[in-house]
Design an enzyme around this catalytic site. Structure first.
Site, PDB file in Angstrom:
ATOM      1  CG  HIS A  37      -3.389  -3.366   3.885  1.00 42.48           C
ATOM      2  ND1 HIS A  37      -1.939  -3.112   3.836  1.00 42.48           N
ATOM      3  CD2 HIS A  37      -3.103  -2.754   3.407  1.00 42.48           C
ATOM      4  CE1 HIS A  37      -1.646  -2.400   4.105  1.00 42.48           C
ATOM      5  NE2 HIS A  37      -2.687  -1.483   3.490  1.00 42.48           N
ATOM      6  CB  CYS A  57      -0.838  -0.385   0.933  1.00 41.68           C
ATOM      7  SG  CYS A  57      -2.197   0.903   1.135  1.00 41.68           S
TER       8      CYS A  57
END
Length: 485
Positions: free
Chosen positions: A427, A330
């Site tokens: 994630h 991310c």
């Protein structure tokens, strides 16, 4: 008829979230329909929900303990700090903008309405709602307009249990002092107290427990010993993350100022062959690391500046020259590219900054926020991966042609030509046992843990721990039907 009770603490990080998770699993095992609820949370460690929003990671874990699907109603107000004085406001799962602390306090009446609305929906589908407070009700300067503790308890008509943390010392003063500063209306909501995180022979605190009862007039629900397997559950916030000593394979993780969604570390920490070392500010990245993992960030550009200020960029380049591997997730993925462009000033002043240049990609920050649960497939192994995306920004460039994940037929992520530098927006990739096993096998390591099964076992053990040391029959007796339910 639904009943509810609220667990408030004498301060932050006294173990409220863990207690609620244990209670939730314990009452579910008794056959009750249980829902967790936290009116306001402050955390950059968020979880995506099936209804397309985000809530605090702790409430997602509590939902799992209650064997419920996480829903945005379980944490209707989520504050995600971006600076020392401002935070992104998530209302019922959706981004409602960024506010400075002073402006936020002016809008609390509207936010209380949203919290009560979500609470009412949860009450409609539950036998017991376990409400968790935030911080401490003794912060008298925050009482006006409060929605996190007594403000919510009084508005919803929910009784309160006050929890103190004996591990940090002064637990008698914590609890008795809280009683001393509360107004009569707030005091009327408190039904009992509990003491958490005791180490040693519990009977040694009998006199202290009785002294608290004598000074407050409240019964004690119990003294809860330290739960040693707590580290095996996902951490709630950055205060809870810690290094884990394991085997010879070392993962170094720089502790960014606005580090977010660091539950990616939990499955790696659980592996006995893996050492996860959290590197605080002021310390160099270790030269013997096999993998440097750049975690998510709530403020990518700000954390990239922080990363450079620590000299970690120099350490990272040296790590790569030695043949080391790098994984960016991310915000960490965005940092690895050539540049990050923020034309709308979403993270601060509009402009473009140079990235670390380890991946041939560039990122443009965009106002549309991606919050989605994902089912992916690893490339080239084909292992199934379940995870989530919570981010702003889009990343593109030549290295995206070497994506190492696939989502709904489209490539996800990027990799350098030699495969040693990788990045992705997804994630949770390491919660997939097959993928984690194949990833570690690339480094000659064997994966030995069934991560998801392990979390379930710890939740069951936590429930048994809570049953043994808290009077849950009394807790249930003290719970009440909320106002308007």
């Amino acid at each position: 008829m639904v009943r509810a009770i609220m667990i408030q603490g004498t301060g932050s990080n006294v173990g409220k979230s863990m207690l609620v998770a244990g209670m939730a699993r314990a009452f579910v095992r008794r056959g009750l329909r249980v829902a967790p609820f936290k009116p306001q949370n402050m955390s950059n460690n968020a979880a995506a929900t099936e209804d397309g929003g985000e809530i605090g990671r702790a409430q997602a874990l509590q939902a799992r303990a209650a064997r419920r699907i996480p829903h945005t109603d379980m944490n209707p107000i989520l504050l995600k700090p971006e600076t020392d004085t401002g935070a992104q406001i998530i209302v019922q799962g959706k981004r409602a903008g960024t506010m400075r602390a002073g402006d936020y306090r002016k809008n609390k009446a509207h936010l209380l309405e949203k919290a009560l609305e979500s609470f009412g929906r949860l009450c409609g589908d539950s036998d017991l709602v376990l409400v968790e407070g935030a911080g401490s009700p003794a912060e008298t300067n925050l009482r006006a307009g409060d929605i996190a503790n007594m403000g919510f308890a009084c508005a919803a008509g929910v009784p309160v249990v006050l929890v103190g943390d004996i591990h940090r010392g002064g637990v008698i003063a914590q609890i008795v002092g809280t009683k001393a500063v509360l107004e009569p209306g707030d005091l009327a909501q408190i039904r009992a107290f509990a003491v958490n995180r005791f180490k040693g022979d519990i009977s040694l605190f009998d006199e202290g427990r009785d002294d608290i009862s004598r000074r407050t007039g409240w019964p004690c629900l119990g003294v809860v010993p330290w739960f040693h397997d707590a580290w095996r559950l996902p951490a709630e916030d950055m205060m809870d993350i810690r290094s884990s000593a394991g085997g010879t394979f070392k993962v170094a993780v720089p502790q960014l100022e606005r580090m977010a969604n660091f539950d990616d570390l939990d499955p790696l920490s659980a592996e006995p062959g893996v050492t996860v070392e959290i590197i605080p500010a002021g310390r160099p990245l270790p030269g013997d690391a096999d993998l440097v993992l750049l975690p998510g960030s709530k403020s990518t550009i700000g954390d990239l500046a922080f990363f450079r200020a620590q000299g970690w960029d120099i350490d990272l380049y040296a790590h790569v020259r030695r043949g080391g591997h790098v994984l960016g997730l991310c915000g960490g993925y965005q940092m690895l590219g050539h540049g990050i462009d923020d034309p709308e000033g979403i993270e601060g002043r509009p402009g473009k900054v140079d990235g670390l240049g380890l991946l041939d990609v560039d990122t443009v920050m965009t106002s549309d926020k991606q919050v989605t649960l994902r089912h992916a497939t690893a490339v080239p192994g084909g292992e199934p991966v379940t995870g989530y995306e919570i981010h702003i920004g889009r990343t593109s460039g030549p290295d995206c042609a070497r994506a190492w994940l696939e989502i709904d037929g489209r490539p996800e992520g990027a990799a350098s030509a030699d495969g040693r530098i990788r990045g992705s927006y997804l994630h949770g990739v390491f919660t997939s046992d097959p993928f984690r096993a194949r990833y570690l096998a690339e480094f000659g390591q064997e994966a030995l843990v069934g991560y998801e099964d392990g979390v379930e076992q710890v939740l069951d053990a936590l429930a048994e721990h809570i049953e043994a040391h808290l009077d849950l029959d009394l807790l249930l007796e003290l719970s009440e039907t909320p106002r308007g339910a």
